[in-house]
Design a protein around this motif. Sequence first.
Motif, PDB file in Angstrom:
ATOM      1  N   ILE A 382       0.840  -1.188   0.000  1.00 28.41           N
ATOM      2  CA  ILE A 382       0.000   0.000   0.000  1.00 28.41           C
ATOM      3  C   ILE A 382       0.885   1.253   0.000  1.00 28.41           C
ATOM      4  CG2 ILE A 382      -1.934  -1.101   1.179  1.00 28.41           C
ATOM      5  CD1 ILE A 382      -1.025   0.583   3.676  1.00 28.41           C
ATOM      6  N   HIS A 383       0.254   2.382  -0.223  1.00 31.90           N
ATOM      7  CA  HIS A 383       0.980   3.634  -0.395  1.00 31.90           C
ATOM      8  C   HIS A 383       0.507   4.585   0.695  1.00 31.90           C
ATOM      9  CE1 HIS A 383       3.244   6.315  -2.917  1.00 31.90           C
ATOM     10  NE2 HIS A 383       2.256   7.183  -2.945  1.00 31.90           N
ATOM     11  N   SER A 384       1.315   4.776   1.737  1.00 30.80           N
ATOM     12  CA  SER A 384       0.868   5.594   2.865  1.00 30.80           C
ATOM     13  C   SER A 384       2.074   5.961   3.725  1.00 30.80           C
ATOM     14  CB  SER A 384      -0.130   4.771   3.698  1.00 30.80           C
ATOM     15  OG  SER A 384      -0.388   5.375   4.938  1.00 30.80           O
ATOM     16  N   ASN A 385       1.995   7.096   4.432  1.00 33.50           N
ATOM     17  CA  ASN A 385       3.058   7.390   5.404  1.00 33.50           C
ATOM     18  C   ASN A 385       2.607   7.035   6.817  1.00 33.50           C
ATOM     19  OD1 ASN A 385       1.358   9.404   6.249  1.00 33.50           O
ATOM     20  ND2 ASN A 385       2.673  11.117   5.662  1.00 33.50           N
ATOM     21  N   PHE A 386       1.414   6.438   6.935  1.00 41.09           N
ATOM     22  CA  PHE A 386       0.840   6.100   8.234  1.00 41.09           C
ATOM     23  C   PHE A 386       0.717   4.592   8.428  1.00 41.09           C
ATOM     24  CE2 PHE A 386      -3.490   5.517  10.315  1.00 41.09           C
ATOM     25  CZ  PHE A 386      -2.977   5.447  11.600  1.00 41.09           C
ATOM     26  N   LEU A 387       0.135   3.921   7.431  1.00 39.20           N
ATOM     27  CA  LEU A 387      -0.043   2.471   7.516  1.00 39.20           C
ATOM     28  C   LEU A 387       0.974   1.766   6.637  1.00 39.20           C
ATOM     29  CD1 LEU A 387      -3.922   2.337   7.203  1.00 39.20           C
ATOM     30  CD2 LEU A 387      -2.579   1.928   9.267  1.00 39.20           C
ATOM     31  N   THR A 388       1.345   0.553   7.042  1.00 39.23           N
ATOM     32  CA  THR A 388       2.215  -0.241   6.184  1.00 39.23           C
ATOM     33  C   THR A 388       1.588  -1.610   5.987  1.00 39.23           C
ATOM     34  OG1 THR A 388       4.439  -1.116   5.851  1.00 39.23           O
ATOM     35  CG2 THR A 388       3.650  -1.117   8.113  1.00 39.23           C
ATOM     36  N   GLY A 389       1.821  -2.200   4.825  1.00 35.88           N
ATOM     37  CA  GLY A 389       1.296  -3.541   4.574  1.00 35.88           C
ATOM     38  C   GLY A 389       1.048  -3.771   3.100  1.00 35.88           C
ATOM     39  N   ILE A 390       0.278  -4.826   2.856  1.00 41.05           N
ATOM     40  CA  ILE A 390       0.129  -5.361   1.504  1.00 41.05           C
ATOM     41  C   ILE A 390      -1.340  -5.353   1.100  1.00 41.05           C
ATOM     42  CG2 ILE A 390       0.253  -7.605   0.307  1.00 41.05           C
ATOM     43  CD1 ILE A 390       2.844  -8.039   1.948  1.00 41.05           C
ATOM     44  N   SER A 391      -1.601  -4.975  -0.151  1.00 40.63           N
ATOM     45  CA  SER A 391      -3.003  -4.937  -0.597  1.00 40.63           C
ATOM     46  C   SER A 391      -3.343  -6.096  -1.521  1.00 40.63           C
ATOM     47  CB  SER A 391      -3.300  -3.613  -1.294  1.00 40.63           C
ATOM     48  OG  SER A 391      -2.463  -3.497  -2.421  1.00 40.63           O
ATOM     49  N   SER A 392      -2.330  -6.820  -1.989  1.00 46.11           N
ATOM     50  CA  SER A 392      -2.609  -7.985  -2.840  1.00 46.11           C
ATOM     51  C   SER A 392      -1.572  -9.064  -2.559  1.00 46.11           C
ATOM     52  CB  SER A 392      -2.552  -7.552  -4.315  1.00 46.11           C
ATOM     53  OG  SER A 392      -2.678  -8.692  -5.140  1.00 46.11           O
ATOM     54  N   LEU A 393      -2.036 -10.285  -2.265  1.00 45.70           N
ATOM     55  CA  LEU A 393      -1.112 -11.382  -1.930  1.00 45.70           C
ATOM     56  C   LEU A 393      -1.643 -12.708  -2.502  1.00 45.70           C
ATOM     57  CD1 LEU A 393       1.508 -11.954  -0.203  1.00 45.70           C
ATOM     58  CD2 LEU A 393      -0.036 -12.727   1.592  1.00 45.70           C
ATOM     59  N   PRO A 394      -1.210 -13.037  -3.736  1.00 48.73           N
ATOM     60  CA  PRO A 394      -1.672 -14.308  -4.321  1.00 48.73           C
ATOM     61  C   PRO A 394      -1.086 -15.498  -3.559  1.00 48.73           C
ATOM     62  CG  PRO A 394      -0.612 -12.874  -5.958  1.00 48.73           C
ATOM     63  CD  PRO A 394      -0.313 -12.300  -4.613  1.00 48.73           C
ATOM     64  N   VAL A 395      -1.969 -16.424  -3.199  1.00 49.95           N
ATOM     65  CA  VAL A 395      -1.548 -17.544  -2.344  1.00 49.95           C
ATOM     66  C   VAL A 395      -2.145 -18.844  -2.891  1.00 49.95           C
ATOM     67  CG1 VAL A 395      -1.959 -18.555  -0.053  1.00 49.95           C
ATOM     68  CG2 VAL A 395      -1.289 -16.175  -0.222  1.00 49.95           C
ATOM     69  N   ARG A 396      -1.363 -19.948  -2.825  1.00 43.28           N
ATOM     70  CA  ARG A 396      -1.917 -21.270  -3.137  1.00 43.28           C
ATOM     71  C   ARG A 396      -1.870 -22.117  -1.873  1.00 43.28           C
ATOM     72  NH1 ARG A 396       0.918 -23.171  -7.782  1.00 43.28           N
ATOM     73  NH2 ARG A 396      -0.499 -21.723  -8.801  1.00 43.28           N
ATOM     74  N   PHE A 397      -3.038 -22.686  -1.521  1.00 39.38           N
ATOM     75  CA  PHE A 397      -3.129 -23.505  -0.311  1.00 39.38           C
ATOM     76  C   PHE A 397      -2.984 -24.981  -0.627  1.00 39.38           C
ATOM     77  CE2 PHE A 397      -5.773 -19.840   0.951  1.00 39.38           C
ATOM     78  CZ  PHE A 397      -5.145 -19.520   2.147  1.00 39.38           C
ATOM     79  N   THR A 398      -2.421 -25.709   0.321  1.00 38.71           N
ATOM     80  CA  THR A 398      -2.497 -27.168   0.281  1.00 38.71           C
ATOM     81  C   THR A 398      -3.568 -27.545   1.304  1.00 38.71           C
ATOM     82  OG1 THR A 398      -0.117 -27.090   0.100  1.00 38.71           O
ATOM     83  CG2 THR A 398      -1.105 -29.270   0.397  1.00 38.71           C
ATOM     84  N   PRO A 399      -4.700 -28.104   0.835  1.00 37.26           N
ATOM     85  CA  PRO A 399      -5.774 -28.371   1.792  1.00 37.26           C
ATOM     86  C   PRO A 399      -5.431 -29.492   2.759  1.00 37.26           C
ATOM     87  CG  PRO A 399      -6.412 -29.027  -0.448  1.00 37.26           C
ATOM     88  CD  PRO A 399      -5.031 -28.458  -0.543  1.00 37.26           C
ATOM     89  N   ASP A 400      -5.983 -29.372   3.957  1.00 42.28           N
ATOM     90  CA  ASP A 400      -5.920 -30.490   4.883  1.00 42.28           C
ATOM     91  C   ASP A 400      -7.202 -31.279   4.645  1.00 42.28           C
ATOM     92  OD1 ASP A 400      -5.975 -32.262   6.935  1.00 42.28           O
ATOM     93  OD2 ASP A 400      -5.187 -30.852   8.421  1.00 42.28           O
ATOM     94  N   THR A 401      -7.113 -32.290   3.778  1.00 43.05           N
ATOM     95  CA  THR A 401      -8.324 -32.969   3.323  1.00 43.05           C
ATOM     96  C   THR A 401      -9.078 -33.630   4.471  1.00 43.05           C
ATOM     97  OG1 THR A 401      -6.777 -34.640   2.617  1.00 43.05           O
ATOM     98  CG2 THR A 401      -7.844 -33.379   0.883  1.00 43.05           C
ATOM     99  N   ALA A 402      -8.349 -34.047   5.484  1.00 43.85           N
ATOM    100  CA  ALA A 402      -9.012 -34.694   6.632  1.00 43.85           C
ATOM    101  C   ALA A 402     -10.010 -33.736   7.272  1.00 43.85           C
ATOM    102  CB  ALA A 402      -7.972 -35.121   7.647  1.00 43.85           C
ATOM    103  N   GLU A 403      -9.653 -32.443   7.317  1.00 40.39           N
ATOM    104  CA  GLU A 403     -10.512 -31.472   7.978  1.00 40.39           C
ATOM    105  C   GLU A 403     -11.609 -30.950   7.063  1.00 40.39           C
ATOM    106  OE1 GLU A 403     -10.671 -30.479  11.046  1.00 40.39           O
ATOM    107  OE2 GLU A 403      -9.003 -31.727  11.680  1.00 40.39           O
ATOM    108  N   LEU A 404     -11.282 -30.864   5.750  1.00 42.08           N
ATOM    109  CA  LEU A 404     -12.222 -30.213   4.837  1.00 42.08           C
ATOM    110  C   LEU A 404     -13.448 -31.052   4.533  1.00 42.08           C
ATOM    111  CD1 LEU A 404     -10.185 -28.420   2.015  1.00 42.08           C
ATOM    112  CD2 LEU A 404     -11.748 -27.391   3.651  1.00 42.08           C
ATOM    113  N   TYR A 405     -13.265 -32.377   4.465  1.00 38.16           N
ATOM    114  CA  TYR A 405     -14.384 -33.192   3.979  1.00 38.16           C
ATOM    115  C   TYR A 405     -14.943 -34.084   5.088  1.00 38.16           C
ATOM    116  CZ  TYR A 405     -12.343 -31.476  -0.262  1.00 38.16           C
ATOM    117  OH  TYR A 405     -11.836 -30.632  -1.215  1.00 38.16           O
TER     118      TYR A 405
END
Length: 405
Positions: A382-405
């Motif tokens: 992000i663009h700021s002199n007050f806050l810092t951080g990220i506005s876009s973060l592409p992520v790929r998950f590996t599912p925990d199939t035991a929990e999901l289904y």
Amino acid sequence: MTGTTMETTAVNLADPRTFAEADLSGFWREVRTRRPVYWHEPHGFWVVSRHADILTVYRDNTRFTSERGNVLVTLLAGGDSAAGRMLAVTDGPRHRELRQILQKVFTPQALAQVARRVRQNTRRLVIDAVGRGDCDFATDIAGQIPITTVGDLLGVPDGDREFLLTQTKIALSSDEHDADELESSLARNEILAYFTDLAARRRQAPGDDVLSALVTSRVDGRPLSPDEVVLNCYSLVIGGDETSRLSMIEAVRALAEHPDQWDLLRRGEADLASAVEEVLRWASPTMHFGRTALVDVELGGQRFAAGDVVTLWHSSANRDETVFTAPDRFDLRRSPNKHIAFGHGPHFCLGAQLARIEIAEVLAALRAFSTGFEVTGPARRIHSNFLTGISSLPVRFTPDTAELY
Ligand code: HEM
């Protein structure tokens, strides 16, 4: 520039580009050691970088005031138009009265109810994203959690939340380097107009939300003025959305970068509460807050004159080597962890417990439904002199199939 040292004069802390382009950790290390309190040119304001000095200023709302602004943008503009009416920029007895009213909302019982909804919402978002495999964590998950929570607190109808999210993003920071102050101020007005309208409806038919509490509260027999109601709603949206969102996004980025820490969390060897505190220290989403000196004050060998602007840099204090062992290590088991991400003293963050709940629920859902994740594309800052951080973060998950289904 990556973590190397820089002359203080070469670093313009008022310019958002400074934070988008450089890693300032080396700069802050040097400042803490050699010039812990220094006068910043251009613009003319003090920079306080050590943890202990920052606590001294935060504690003291007699010699320092928030009523002339509490962030660089308003401090340098000469004041905040909400002073004396909005909690964060009000001091003295009125601050205590307003804080008492707003605190009613954050009782443990009220928070327990909010926490249940945060859990449901977060689990649903994470399960959906993990099921799809790929997502933009910033927009698809983190973007939906705090605004929904603040919306629940304030009783904002579901259909209006997307609008509020868009306006909040524009009002506080920007993804675009060429966005201007006019656009931000229009967005702030949109939010205020929205709450003026919603407050009028709640006055007619109060519910059990915070906005209804604000319109029906009395201080010494007098209700809050319509301005006070609207400005304090605004402060919950502004205070509660982007800060928590940026912390969650940074949590995922940091965990992807530190697989050893993810393993500790997943195996339960780092407990959630201490993990949340380290995420807050690491992310430090509000880089600074500030005050104006009311009288001459000496600090760190320097003398502030009455009227001087004094800025307090969390980005530095939360890496202060005199307080944190190995401060540049992301360590979910860190204890003690005396970070000041939520500030300190009379203005200590009102929503701290809520933010902790939200971050904890994100970490809990990630470890329940995914065995791991990787960042698959560039993160956008992000663009700021007050806050810092990220506005876009592409992520790929590996599912925990035991929990999901
Ligand atoms: C105050 C940070 C989440 C509402 C503050 C302050 C900080 C802060 C540093 C002190 C400002 C000062 O001293 O001038 C954060 C961070 C958050 C967060 C890092 C998330 C990670 C929230 C949430 C809410 C909230 C979720 C509400 C829903 C407020 C309010 C104040 C405040 C109303 C003003 C308190 C006062 O002046 O007495 N916050 N905040 N914040 N925060 Fe937060």
